[in-house]
Design an enzyme around this catalytic site. Structure first.
Site, PDB file in Angstrom:
ATOM      1  N   SER A 125       0.797  -1.226   0.000  1.00 14.34           N
ATOM      2  CA  SER A 125       0.000   0.000   0.000  1.00 14.34           C
ATOM      3  C   SER A 125       0.828   1.274   0.000  1.00 14.34           C
ATOM      4  O   SER A 125       0.523   2.236   0.709  1.00 14.34           O
ATOM      5  CB  SER A 125      -0.984   0.018   1.178  1.00 14.34           C
ATOM      6  OG  SER A 125      -1.867  -1.067   1.101  1.00 14.34           O
ATOM      7  N   ASP A 171      -6.856  -0.302   2.271  1.00 14.91           N
ATOM      8  CA  ASP A 171      -5.531   0.302   2.343  1.00 14.91           C
ATOM      9  C   ASP A 171      -5.562   1.660   3.027  1.00 14.91           C
ATOM     10  O   ASP A 171      -4.758   1.960   3.917  1.00 14.91           O
ATOM     11  CB  ASP A 171      -4.936   0.445   0.936  1.00 14.91           C
ATOM     12  CG  ASP A 171      -4.752  -0.900   0.256  1.00 14.91           C
ATOM     13  OD1 ASP A 171      -4.850  -1.930   0.944  1.00 14.91           O
ATOM     14  OD2 ASP A 171      -4.512  -0.907  -0.966  1.00 14.91           O
TER      15      ASP A 171
END
Length: 385
Positions: A125, A171
């Site tokens: 991420s 995320d």
């Protein structure tokens, strides 16, 4: 030089002035719960100690100016009014997308210098960390009424609508909301979030991350295909989202004898069983068995991602197999798939042995050398200076 000093110095070199502040947001690794977020299901991420820093200052000339320590010479500058999906592209699209979402709050423009150490393309991420660092900075400088949940939505829209990557909210939620020493148990349907203690060191364990060095891109390729397949499966089952399917037996209707039906069955089966795995891991962490007991659940998650969701790779499978052979209690690929990283739950005194086994397996297979590190559950986005 501290990370704040480095960011300030880089900002001054790029823009000839001091920033208004420096903000940081972490990458994340998901303990369990892959591809469940856009199916309104459950996830259990932890924030990494690796962060993206954003040194930011407001402007008064209507321009957005973006620079990056990791992309020297790739300075991007254009009017706020000219921001549009895909313009700019590349790395600059992520901070630009956040500015675009908050353009009414920053009509005078903004300068952003990006620096960080979240591995790019590794399924950890890095894009969400960049979005969240910039979103928090603009909140503090120009939009103080925005809540952390608002910032999650700003960052997600930047990724979905501006960059074009069809991700869920996992995320950005992890990057904004995680706390040190905990995993974030998030229900992506109602957005309820609970911090679950995840002190592996106290249990004599470590969560080893293996970055295979094979990169992926959520804006292209198979990630979007998987999302569409899940939506098709939900439509055929007559539910709003695969979260609503009670058990695997309810998926039988998808197996209609066609190749497409077989694919949809596999995709839906992963989501249904993965949601169950998240709930099982959370219950285990809250119970007396301790975190060592979650190992087999992680390994089962990898098999599901490999066989039903079909998003693993030769390198990820090799990393998981080598870790298990060397004594890991459980291991699986993490992230969107088609490259990126794996995790292994290992006894703390076996980290070196497992790392060595994975490195040897990669060398024997003539893969590139993997990068490994221990993931310590860390804090979410914050202002550093």
């Amino acid at each position: 030089m501290t990370v704040v000093e480095r960011a300030r110095a880089a900002f001054a070199a790029a823009f000839g002035a001091d920033p208004d502040g420096v903000w940081a947001a972490p990458g994340r690794v998901n303990v369990i719960g892959e591809h469940t977020d856009y199916n309104e299901g459950f996830v259990l991420p932890v924030a990494l100690p690796h962060t993206t820093r954003a040194a930011v200052a407001l402007r008064d000339d209507g321009l957005v100016s973006l620079a990056s320590v990791q992309h020297p010479g790739d300075r991007v500058e254009l009017p706020v009014a000219d921001l549009a999906p895909g313009r700019p592209g590349g790395w600059a699209g992520y901070p630009a997308g956040v500015v675009h979402e908050l353009r009414d709050r920053v009509p005078g423009g903004v300068s952003v210098l990006v620096d960080g150490d979240v591995p790019s393309g590794a399924g950890l991420s890095s894009s969400a960390a960049l979005e969240c660092a910039v979103a928090l900075a603009l909140r503090d400088l120009a939009a103080p009424g925005l809540t952390p949940a608002d910032l999650v939505d700003v960052a997600r829209r930047a990724e979905n609508d501006f960059v074009g990557a069809p991700t869920g909210i996992l995320d950005q939620s992890a990057s904004m909301l995680c706390t040190a020493g905990h995993a974030l148990f998030l229900d992506t349907r109602d957005r309820s979030a609970v911090q679950v203690p995840f002190d592996l060191a106290a249990a004599g364990l470590a969560l080893l991350v293996v970055d295979t060095g094979t990169t992926h891109d959520h804006a292209t390729g198979g990630y979007g295909d998987r999302r569409r397949e899940c939506e098709q499966a939900a439509g055929r089952l007559g539910v709003a989202a695969l979260r609503d399917v009670p058990d695997v037996a309810a998926l039988a209707v998808l197996d209609d004898g066609t190749a497409e039906g077989a694919v949809l069955l596999r995709r839906a089966r992963h989501i249904v069983t993965e949601n169950a795995r998240v709930l099982e891991v959370v219950a285990t962490l809250r119970g007396a068995a301790g975190p060592a007991a979650i190992g087999p659940v992680l390994t089962a998650g990898h098999a599901s991602l490999r066989d039903d969701f079909q998003i693993s790779t030769t390198e990820l499978d090799a990393a998981v197999a080598a870790a298990l052979d060397a004594g890991a209690l459980g291991a699986r690929m993490v992230g969107g798939g088609f490259g990126g990283s794996a995790i292994a739950l290992v006894p703390a005194d076996a980290v070196d042995a497992v790392t060595g086994a994975v490195t040897t397996r990669f060398a024997e297979a003539r893969f590139g050398a993997p990068r490994t590190f221990v993931a310590v559950p860390s804090a979410g986005a914050q202002r550093l200076a």
